[in-house]
Design an enzyme around this catalytic site. Structure first.
Site, PDB file in Angstrom:
ATOM      1  N   GLY A  42     -19.913  33.676   1.454  1.00  0.00           N
ATOM      2  CA  GLY A  42     -18.825  34.542   1.861  1.00  0.00           C
ATOM      3  C   GLY A  42     -19.011  34.857   3.322  1.00  0.00           C
ATOM      4  O   GLY A  42     -20.134  34.777   3.847  1.00  0.00           O
ATOM      5  N   ASN A  43     -17.938  35.150   4.002  1.00  0.00           N
ATOM      6  CA  ASN A  43     -18.054  35.491   5.414  1.00  0.00           C
ATOM      7  C   ASN A  43     -16.905  36.384   5.826  1.00  0.00           C
ATOM      8  O   ASN A  43     -15.800  36.294   5.321  1.00  0.00           O
ATOM      9  CB  ASN A  43     -18.124  34.231   6.289  1.00  0.00           C
ATOM     10  CG  ASN A  43     -17.117  33.173   5.853  1.00  0.00           C
ATOM     11  OD1 ASN A  43     -15.907  33.349   6.030  1.00  0.00           O
ATOM     12  ND2 ASN A  43     -17.592  32.080   5.282  1.00  0.00           N
TER      13      ASN A  43
ATOM     14  N   GLY B 240     -24.925  30.219   6.591  1.00  0.00           N
ATOM     15  CA  GLY B 240     -26.047  29.974   5.685  1.00  0.00           C
ATOM     16  C   GLY B 240     -27.227  30.917   5.843  1.00  0.00           C
ATOM     17  O   GLY B 240     -28.344  30.575   5.446  1.00  0.00           O
TER      18      GLY B 240
ATOM     19  N   SER C  23     -20.391  30.691  11.002  1.00  0.00           N
ATOM     20  CA  SER C  23     -19.950  30.232   9.693  1.00  0.00           C
ATOM     21  C   SER C  23     -19.182  28.919   9.814  1.00  0.00           C
ATOM     22  O   SER C  23     -18.376  28.749  10.737  1.00  0.00           O
ATOM     23  CB  SER C  23     -19.036  31.291   9.069  1.00  0.00           C
ATOM     24  OG  SER C  23     -18.322  30.741   7.999  1.00  0.00           O
ATOM     25  N   SER C  24     -19.435  28.005   8.897  1.00  0.00           N
ATOM     26  CA  SER C  24     -18.725  26.723   8.949  1.00  0.00           C
ATOM     27  C   SER C  24     -17.218  26.912   8.771  1.00  0.00           C
ATOM     28  O   SER C  24     -16.430  26.039   9.107  1.00  0.00           O
ATOM     29  CB  SER C  24     -19.284  25.771   7.890  1.00  0.00           C
ATOM     30  OG  SER C  24     -19.187  26.340   6.611  1.00  0.00           O
ATOM     31  N   ASP C  25     -16.808  28.058   8.236  1.00  0.00           N
ATOM     32  CA  ASP C  25     -15.381  28.325   8.057  1.00  0.00           C
ATOM     33  C   ASP C  25     -14.727  28.949   9.295  1.00  0.00           C
ATOM     34  O   ASP C  25     -13.558  29.343   9.243  1.00  0.00           O
ATOM     35  CB  ASP C  25     -15.177  29.267   6.858  1.00  0.00           C
ATOM     36  CG  ASP C  25     -15.629  28.631   5.548  1.00  0.00           C
ATOM     37  OD1 ASP C  25     -15.170  27.511   5.256  1.00  0.00           O
ATOM     38  OD2 ASP C  25     -16.443  29.236   4.836  1.00  0.00           O
TER      39      ASP C  25
ATOM     40  N   HIS D 157     -13.514  35.429   3.715  1.00  0.00           N
ATOM     41  CA  HIS D 157     -13.476  34.313   2.761  1.00  0.00           C
ATOM     42  C   HIS D 157     -14.638  34.483   1.795  1.00  0.00           C
ATOM     43  O   HIS D 157     -15.752  34.764   2.200  1.00  0.00           O
ATOM     44  CB  HIS D 157     -13.595  32.980   3.495  1.00  0.00           C
ATOM     45  CG  HIS D 157     -13.748  31.806   2.561  1.00  0.00           C
ATOM     46  ND1 HIS D 157     -12.918  31.597   1.480  1.00  0.00           N
ATOM     47  CD2 HIS D 157     -14.648  30.782   2.541  1.00  0.00           C
ATOM     48  CE1 HIS D 157     -13.292  30.501   0.829  1.00  0.00           C
ATOM     49  NE2 HIS D 157     -14.337  29.996   1.456  1.00  0.00           N
TER      50      HIS D 157
ATOM     51  N   HIS E  16     -16.099  33.130  -2.433  1.00  0.00           N
ATOM     52  CA  HIS E  16     -15.892  32.327  -3.648  1.00  0.00           C
ATOM     53  C   HIS E  16     -15.976  33.254  -4.866  1.00  0.00           C
ATOM     54  O   HIS E  16     -16.566  32.892  -5.894  1.00  0.00           O
ATOM     55  CB  HIS E  16     -16.938  31.210  -3.742  1.00  0.00           C
ATOM     56  CG  HIS E  16     -16.719  30.106  -2.762  1.00  0.00           C
ATOM     57  ND1 HIS E  16     -16.872  28.781  -3.067  1.00  0.00           N
ATOM     58  CD2 HIS E  16     -16.332  30.122  -1.469  1.00  0.00           C
ATOM     59  CE1 HIS E  16     -16.616  28.038  -2.000  1.00  0.00           C
ATOM     60  NE2 HIS E  16     -16.291  28.829  -1.008  1.00  0.00           N
TER      61      HIS E  16
ATOM     62  N   ASP F  32       0.095  48.014  -5.543  1.00  0.00           N
ATOM     63  CA  ASP F  32      -0.404  49.004  -4.587  1.00  0.00           C
ATOM     64  C   ASP F  32      -0.851  48.362  -3.278  1.00  0.00           C
ATOM     65  O   ASP F  32      -0.868  49.027  -2.240  1.00  0.00           O
ATOM     66  CB  ASP F  32      -1.598  49.771  -5.197  1.00  0.00           C
ATOM     67  CG  ASP F  32      -1.166  50.894  -6.132  1.00  0.00           C
ATOM     68  OD1 ASP F  32      -0.035  51.393  -5.983  1.00  0.00           O
ATOM     69  OD2 ASP F  32      -1.968  51.284  -7.008  1.00  0.00           O
TER      70      ASP F  32
ATOM     71  N   HIS G 109     -10.135  25.579  -3.877  1.00  0.00           N
ATOM     72  CA  HIS G 109     -11.164  26.131  -3.025  1.00  0.00           C
ATOM     73  C   HIS G 109     -11.439  27.602  -3.373  1.00  0.00           C
ATOM     74  O   HIS G 109     -12.323  27.870  -4.175  1.00  0.00           O
ATOM     75  CB  HIS G 109     -10.735  25.947  -1.562  1.00  0.00           C
ATOM     76  CG  HIS G 109     -11.789  26.300  -0.572  1.00  0.00           C
ATOM     77  ND1 HIS G 109     -11.749  25.876   0.727  1.00  0.00           N
ATOM     78  CD2 HIS G 109     -12.894  27.061  -0.682  1.00  0.00           C
ATOM     79  CE1 HIS G 109     -12.817  26.343   1.377  1.00  0.00           C
ATOM     80  NE2 HIS G 109     -13.526  27.066   0.545  1.00  0.00           N
TER      81      HIS G 109
ATOM     82  N   TYR H  29       0.578  58.433  -0.401  1.00  0.00           N
ATOM     83  CA  TYR H  29      -0.732  58.377  -1.060  1.00  0.00           C
ATOM     84  C   TYR H  29      -1.805  58.691  -0.025  1.00  0.00           C
ATOM     85  O   TYR H  29      -1.691  58.325   1.133  1.00  0.00           O
ATOM     86  CB  TYR H  29      -0.943  56.980  -1.645  1.00  0.00           C
ATOM     87  CG  TYR H  29      -2.280  56.785  -2.317  1.00  0.00           C
ATOM     88  CD1 TYR H  29      -2.436  57.013  -3.682  1.00  0.00           C
ATOM     89  CD2 TYR H  29      -3.385  56.376  -1.587  1.00  0.00           C
ATOM     90  CE1 TYR H  29      -3.658  56.827  -4.303  1.00  0.00           C
ATOM     91  CE2 TYR H  29      -4.621  56.191  -2.206  1.00  0.00           C
ATOM     92  CZ  TYR H  29      -4.749  56.415  -3.556  1.00  0.00           C
ATOM     93  OH  TYR H  29      -5.969  56.226  -4.172  1.00  0.00           O
TER      94      TYR H  29
END
Lengths: 246, 246, 246, 246
Positions: free
Chosen positions: A39-40, A57, A85-87, A106, A108, A131, A180, A238
């Site tokens: 995740g990043n 990583g 990050s590779s993303d 991002h 998973h 919401d 993905h 709210y």
């Protein structure tokens, strides 16, 4: 002294942003959205156009404000010894196309990723969804072989933008990329993480809902309006201020 | 001195109620019923007609006995600087219609909310359910567009009361609101939280039960009677006193 | 001195048993088998015929070796100020019918209870099951209205025994009672808790297995033999001694 | 002095390996892959051909670097007072057939075991899977009655190797054994545990994916290539070095 003020200001803003992005990455773990390093989170300082993102990583335990990577919007590393990050190209594309976005996430996370693997949008079935997401959470088309082979991570961002089209990215602040997983965003890194959590919860409940009642369709549009608009926009009521959940 | 006694008594009761409602809100989190701030508990002091409820959109970590909001049954804030929960009109309607209720809970707990999104009552399939709910947990009808557009939160309470009708609200101390989520109640805030936990557990097990055996129907009415009545009413024999689970 | 030895021995054994049963009750919570107070463990001292069991409706935090209740096999309370678990007559019936049993557990653990509500035995689908249960975990028939109305908890034990029949209760050390939930047992309270955990795990996996492949049937009987017998009986070779998992 | 160097080196390597294998066994618990003692990790020192493995049936709390068992590849215990894991012959067979493997893991993790009980390979449905497994995770055939009755644990290894055939064991570093559960491996014990975690996550998501969309098939082979190869092999670019995820 005066001459240095702008540089100092930028230095302070980046310092704060590094801290926010570092903590936002740890929040992914606190909310059980990540396994290992999957995740990043990134955030952008719009004034300088600089993006802070998690290194690739690296264990969450080893992250710090200091080892976050700073890049410009073209992907040049400005500060940092580690690979980003590779993303990163996906994040940068989203920042380039949508100036209203200040943070990108991002993961998973299991439920949202299951919808992505199934290639189906997450339907708006109740007020929890309404919401925060003003309609179904879309699923992108699959990338073509060409898009996968060259500039894959950039093309992931391109296909996300293609799916959103002219819609307001903050009205539905997340998407699932086919085969993905989920991406989400918000006005800053914290809001992007918040939306990643919401996506995971509504993805979980949407499957259960359909298992209980396969005939169920979308919630009443009037209810979608009511819940979204009581939390967002000029007439929100709210929380403790009208901008609380923007 | 004597003249001040009633005022002092009320002050003491409200002080105790603030503490109970604060802790009951934290219990939602301890029992994993809430994501972020998505849940609220209230309690009422019937003698004064004053209701204590969680403030809107405040993190559970920042809640205290002191920042709970006190309102009268017409919704006027009597004490507190923060906005009360946006669901306050629903709570107040339930207190107005059912004098036997002393605490109300609303959450978006995942399993019960999935049944709400599916628009189906949670069927009484076993003794776990029968121990606390004397029959199916009903699902309200959907609110009309008009009910949604004007006084939505109040109308949520109205539709709950319409669904319960003349039945004893403490015999089935919870309901799911279609396309929305669960509400529960009890003689006080603690019992209302207890019932919210039970709803989540039986909602989880009801789906699994139907997945194992789609033909399954309701449990034997004699068993429903046995389990409910061994814990509730004059002939109860579970626990250390007959009123233990009331 | 000599005259008092037997009384002292019994006192020591009961003291140890109280401690074991208290800890075994806490183990239910450690293994996430219980919500609130919905579970109970007992153990028996066969020499004196005395049973130690959890008091009814007391929070796990408030349990102690001292507040466990001691009864004889006819249900007379020998020691203790609190009411014993309302399920006590079920436990006593099992101890009366099966002299080889030294501990009994009842919970409403979610997966096993879902199978009970569905009225289906938990099928032996893999080696995890075969390691501890030498065949399907049976589901009792429903109790008749008469059996429910009079001596319900005793009749629960009677119907369990009717289901087991002449089979060895330690070969399949657990059962699910239709519309109710799981009971398990073992040579002592610890083993009974162990088997309760196994039942919950195999109940969880059995549903998932059937969701992946609805056509699946029982595992190969040769594999059932192999796994059960490598852990139990004269030729066991798992663990550090042949009696490790008995 | 010089004469003793090789013996000292081996002593040091084994000491480090004992520590790694001990910690890798604890990691199984940290990642929620095991109930009780139902999992084991081993590692091999290829230079000496000695294998370090968890003792059989010992609680994770009682494990230490010192009570790990050391065996040669023929299964003779070289160091250690405890019985090695009953699955040792499976581990040894994998080390004998695949010299590229340095660590082996076996668990009964719930999601992967459910696929094993269902007798189906875990299909590659998304990039999470593709990041670590270069294709479906195969399911072995059932063992014959003969293979079960004699040298069962050895034959489990033989059937795994029969299923992998000439394929690269590190490209798909895990398998599920029909009616039993998952085995995984890697260049060392840590990587084998990592792959056990990945198997459990993708097994969980694969079932959910098929529940959302029963028509779904495998992910695009170009995407499988992209994700696997960006993490593995000469052109890897994920993480801080090309060998990060090998």
């Amino acid at each position: 002294m005066t001459r240095n003020r702008p540089a100092q200001d930028q230095h302070e803003r980046l310092r704060a942003l590094r801290h926010q992005v570092w903590q936002a990455n740890l929040d992914l773990q606190r909310h059980n959205l990540v396994t290992f390093t999957w995740g990043n989170v990134s955030g952008i300082d719009r004034e300088s156009g600089l993006v802070v993102i998690k290194p690739s990583g690296v264990d969450y335990d080893e992250l710090s404000a200091e080892n976050m990577v700073v890049l410009d919007l073209d992907g040049h590393v400005i500060e940092g010894d580690l690979n980003p990050s590779s993303d990163t190209p996906t994040h940068l594309e989203l920042y380039r196309v949508y100036p209203e976005i200040g943070g990108v996430v991002h993961t998973h996370s299991k439920h949202a990723t299951s919808w992505a693997q199934a290639g189906k949008p997450i339907p708006a079935l109740g007020t929890t969804h309404a919401d925060y997401f003003y309609g179904d959470i879309p699923c992108t088309r699959a990338l073509s072989d060409e898009e996968i082979k060259h500039d894959y991570e950039l093309n992931t961002g391109v296909v996300i933008a293609e799916t959103i089209g002219d819609n307001d990215p903050l009205a539905i602040p997340g998407i699932i990329v086919k085969e993905h997983g989920p991406f989400s965003w918000g006005k800053n890194a914290d809001k992007a993480v918040y939306n990643a959590v919401v996506m995971e919860v509504v993805a979980d409940m949407a499957l259960q809902t359909l298992q209980i009642n396969p005939q169920i369709d979308h919630l009443n549009p009037a209810l979608l309006d009511k819940h979204y608009l009581r939390k967002h926009g000029a007439n929100a009521y709210y929380g403790q201020s009208s901008s609380n959940n923007e």
